[in-house]
Design an enzyme around this catalytic site. Structure first.
Site, PDB file in Angstrom:
ATOM      1  N   HIS A 252       9.214  63.284 -30.780  1.00 39.77           N
ATOM      2  CA  HIS A 252       8.631  64.592 -31.094  1.00 39.77           C
ATOM      3  C   HIS A 252       7.122  64.603 -30.851  1.00 39.77           C
ATOM      4  O   HIS A 252       6.582  65.574 -30.353  1.00 39.77           O
ATOM      5  CB  HIS A 252       8.936  64.977 -32.553  1.00 39.77           C
ATOM      6  CG  HIS A 252      10.179  65.791 -32.685  1.00 39.77           C
ATOM      7  ND1 HIS A 252      11.433  65.225 -32.655  1.00 39.77           N
ATOM      8  CD2 HIS A 252      10.382  67.120 -32.822  1.00 39.77           C
ATOM      9  CE1 HIS A 252      12.337  66.182 -32.776  1.00 39.77           C
ATOM     10  NE2 HIS A 252      11.732  67.340 -32.875  1.00 39.77           N
TER      11      HIS A 252
ATOM     12  N   LYS B 124      19.431  66.145 -41.445  1.00 36.11           N
ATOM     13  CA  LYS B 124      19.871  66.189 -42.843  1.00 36.11           C
ATOM     14  C   LYS B 124      18.687  66.530 -43.741  1.00 36.11           C
ATOM     15  O   LYS B 124      17.549  66.186 -43.426  1.00 36.11           O
ATOM     16  CB  LYS B 124      20.518  64.874 -43.269  1.00 36.11           C
ATOM     17  CG  LYS B 124      19.554  63.707 -43.404  1.00 36.11           C
ATOM     18  CD  LYS B 124      20.244  62.509 -44.030  1.00 36.11           C
ATOM     19  CE  LYS B 124      19.430  61.233 -43.877  1.00 36.11           C
ATOM     20  NZ  LYS B 124      18.579  60.927 -45.035  1.00 36.11           N
TER      21      LYS B 124
END
Lengths: 280, 186
Positions: free
Chosen positions: B34, B99
């Site tokens: 990222h 999650k």
């Protein structure tokens, strides 16, 4: 003096790591089965079904239960009448980890320096806690620790006047704020007393207890039950999707402390509560 | 169970709490990838995969055994990517799988750019791996497990955790099952 060989420690640590990462301990598996029956949320029930199915697949295919095969935490109790020959205990532990993580196709999740962050590529070093005890045995407890749950752990130096209520508030807050991140249903270790680092160590050590066991001191056992009930009222539920089964178990360990302090540490373990032990 | 295929279309139809089975191509990226992707965006350079309509899976899989496409591959904690997500949503990223909850900033950007956040069951990594049919590295091989992988998945099990209208299964679920606590516990 009884001699324990370096190679035997390597082999034992390796076996414990290989097994712990692919096979859920029976006490944890049974607790998950119970939680599935008790969970009120339909979505939570489905999550628990998936978790149980995962345990079966991992065992059958010898695959890691979770891709995060963790940083390996080892508690070694060394009998005072033991002499380790052939190398250092710490090196034997790291060699066992190295071999297991290579042969098991486990993920290498350790960086050698927390600031430079270069992967050591063999999942070493382990975090090793050694204590000297009476006797001529070596007890090894191995617990690969995933960081989804480790990151949600907390420690606070409470005031003595905060008392049991302060402890309850702190534990409930830690679990509520963690939400779905530590992969509930979780197992919680609470360390109370000692100094800052002692409380943290007690909390970690507590996670190794068998699910369903209670502390030998009645007032501590009672606190375990009260805290477990409270955290299961937070509504967090399996994976944080809401439900009644937020924690499978909660253990408290205590130690004498200073007149001016009440250290409390909360160490959270995910539902993949891996641990194994052996005595050499 | 709602079947979803990638690249994602009509994501507005998905609602928080829906159980879905995702099939098609998804891309993996976590912390380190990222940082690099966002750096490319800041420099105005192209990304190593087509981001429009894409799904990014936050995962660092364990290595594949011989003959297997992948090792265990469950989701990692999504909030670590929160600060690096909005630039990808601005370029048309339509889905994320991870999650745990997301920041307000990400939820608002999801509403603005019409994207969904799926949650997979954390720790069900061996089960999820059974739904991953092929894997190849498309960028940053030096990152190892954190490299960007292109995965072909079949009926990948997930839950719509946050939808395009900002409805949030974490908030709704916890509010529903939360019980009052005595003695001022909170």
């Amino acid at each position: 003096m009884r001699v324990i060989r370096y190679e035997d420690i390597v082999a034992q640590v390796k076996e414990l790591c290989l097994d712990a990462n692919c096979t859920l301990p029976m006490d944890v598996f049974e607790a998950l089965v119970e939680a599935q029956k008790k969970e009120e949320s339909p979505l939570g029930q489905n999550v628990l079904d998936a978790i149980l199915e995962n345990a079966k697949i991992a065992k059958e295919k010898k695959m890691p239960l979770c891709q995060d095969t963790g940083l390996v935490v080892v508690f070694a109790e060394v009998g005072q009448d033991v002499r380790i020959e052939g190398g250092l205990l710490s090196e034997a532990v790291d060699e066992g980890v190295r071999q297991a993580y290579q042969e098991g196709y486990f993920r290498m999740s350790v960086v050698g320096d927390p600031l430079e962050r270069v992967n050591t590529k063999d999942n070493t070093p382990a975090v090793l806690h050694v204590s000297l005890v009476a006797g001529d045995k070596l007890r090894l407890q191995v617990a690969p620790k995933g960081f989804g749950s480790e990151n949600m752990s907390a420690l606070k130096m409470l005031k003595p006047a905060d008392g049991v209520q302060g402890i309850k508030d702190f534990v409930v807050k830690a679990v509520s704020e963690a939400g779905g991140n530590p992969c509930p249903p979780i197992i919680i270790g609470v360390g109370i007393g000692g100094t800052m680092e002692k409380a943290a160590l007690l909390a970690k050590r507590a996670l190794l207890r068998e699910v369903g066991s209670r502390h030998p001191k009645p007032h501590v056992a009672r606190l375990e039950e009260e805290l477990l009930e409270l955290v299961n009222k937070t509504g967090v539920g399996p994976q944080g999707f809401g439900g009644t089964q937020t924690a499978l178990e909660l253990f408290v360990e205590v130690y004498p402390t200073h007149i001016a302090g009440l250290p409390v540490a909360v160490n959270i373990n995910c539902h993949v509560a891996r641990h194994g032990e052996a005595v050499l | 169970m709602i079947r979803v295929t990638t690249p994602l279309e009509n994501v507005e139809a998905l609602q928080a709490g829906d159980e879905v089975a995702i099939s098609g191509v998804i891309y993996t990226a976590r912390d380190a990838a990222h940082q690099r992707l966002v750096q490319l965006i800041r420099e105005g350079k192209p990304l190593p995969f087509p981001v429009e309509g894409a799904v990014i899976y936050y995962v660092g899989p364990s290595p594949a055994k011989p003959g297997e496409p992948i090792g265990s591959a469950g989701p990692t904690t999504s909030m670590r990517m929160d600060g690096l997500t909005v630039p990808l949503l601005e370029l048309g990223l339509k889905g994320m799988i991870g999650k745990g909850g997301r920041s307000q900033e990400v939820v608002e950007a999801m509403q603005k750019h019409k994207a969904v956040y799926f949650a997979a069951v954390g720790g069900a990594a061996a089960l999820i791996a059974q739904h991953i049919k092929s894997v190849e590295v498309v960028a940053y091989p030096d990152l190892g497990t954190e490299a960007v992988h292109r995965m072909v998945v079949e009926d990948f099990p997930a839950i719509v955790a946050i939808d395009t209208q900002g409805r949030n299964v974490y908030e709704q679920g916890v509010a529903k099952y939360r019980q009052p606590m005595a003695e001022g516990s909170k």
